[in-house]
Design an enzyme around this catalytic site. Structure first.
Site, PDB file in Angstrom:
ATOM      1  N   ALA A  41       0.822  -1.217   0.000  1.00  0.00           N
ATOM      2  CA  ALA A  41       0.000   0.000   0.000  1.00  0.00           C
ATOM      3  C   ALA A  41       0.851   1.260   0.000  1.00  0.00           C
ATOM      4  CB  ALA A  41      -0.930   0.016   1.208  1.00  0.00           C
ATOM      5  N   GLY A  46       6.254   1.140   5.866  1.00  0.00           N
ATOM      6  CA  GLY A  46       7.179   0.201   5.236  1.00  0.00           C
ATOM      7  C   GLY A  46       7.286   0.418   3.735  1.00  0.00           C
ATOM      8  N   CYS A  47       6.156   0.633   3.087  1.00  0.00           N
ATOM      9  CA  CYS A  47       6.161   0.834   1.635  1.00  0.00           C
ATOM     10  C   CYS A  47       6.836   2.147   1.262  1.00  0.00           C
ATOM     11  CB  CYS A  47       4.741   0.765   1.083  1.00  0.00           C
ATOM     12  SG  CYS A  47       4.000  -0.874   1.314  1.00  0.00           S
ATOM     13  N   THR A  48       6.694   3.155   2.110  1.00  0.00           N
ATOM     14  CA  THR A  48       7.367   4.427   1.871  1.00  0.00           C
ATOM     15  C   THR A  48       8.875   4.242   2.002  1.00  0.00           C
ATOM     16  OG1 THR A  48       5.455   5.697   2.611  1.00  0.00           O
ATOM     17  CG2 THR A  48       7.587   6.815   2.667  1.00  0.00           C
ATOM     18  N   ALA A  51      10.106   2.333  -1.125  1.00  0.00           N
ATOM     19  CA  ALA A  51      10.073   3.174  -2.327  1.00  0.00           C
ATOM     20  C   ALA A  51      11.184   4.218  -2.289  1.00  0.00           C
ATOM     21  CB  ALA A  51       8.713   3.845  -2.466  1.00  0.00           C
TER      22      ALA A  51
END
Length: 155
Positions: A41, A46-48, A51
């Site tokens: 998401a 974590g995804c930030t 990325a």
């Protein structure tokens, strides 16, 4: 459990919408290696982190000939907000029905804090210039895995 890909497998081709509503097709990258990563998401911690790690290492990856594509189930508008807020400069692609994730083995049962749930399996793949899987990494950690990937591919 969705069947997972292995080195030597042909990478399943796809065409997905990007953050701006255009479309990106994997086979358009034939002739160059591509890092394809799946994340749960946009905008989550974590995804930030993941990325931003790709963003911060993008010049070195591109310098070695690699493109990077990030794929999540988020809609293009949310991907555009995420891209703009984090200064991401590689394509973010939308797979809201999770069909591509399923083809790549990046959607299915996973252990989430001790509970088995259906969801996106954080995964990273290296696709070689001929369109074959060179590396398939499932259940990667958001933090530190880009550095490990760079070491493994010699970037």
């Amino acid at each position: 459990m969705t069947e997972q890909l292995s080195p030597g497998d042909v990478a399943p081709d796809f065409t997905l919408p990007d953050a701006d509503g255009g479309s990106v097709t994997l086979s358009e990258y034939r002739g160059s290696p591509v890092v394809v990563y799946f994340y749960p998401a946009a905008g989550t911690p974590g995804c930030t982190k993941e990325a931003c790690d790709f963003r911060d290492n993008l010049a070195d990856l591109e310098g070695a000939g690699f493109a990077v594509l990030g794929i999540s189930p988020d809609k293009p508008g949310k991907l555009a907000e995420f891209r703009d807020s984090e200064g991401l400069t590689f394509p973010l692609l939308s797979d809201p029905d999770r069909a591509v994730m399923s083809q790549w083995g990046a959607y299915g049962e996973k252990n989430n804090y001790g509970k088995i749930v259906q969801g996106v399996i954080r995964s990273t793949f290296v696709v070689d210039a001929e369109g074959k899987i060179q590396q398939a990494k499932y259940n990667v950690k958001a933090t530190g895995h880009v550095d490990r990937l760079r070491r493994e591919i010699g970037v």
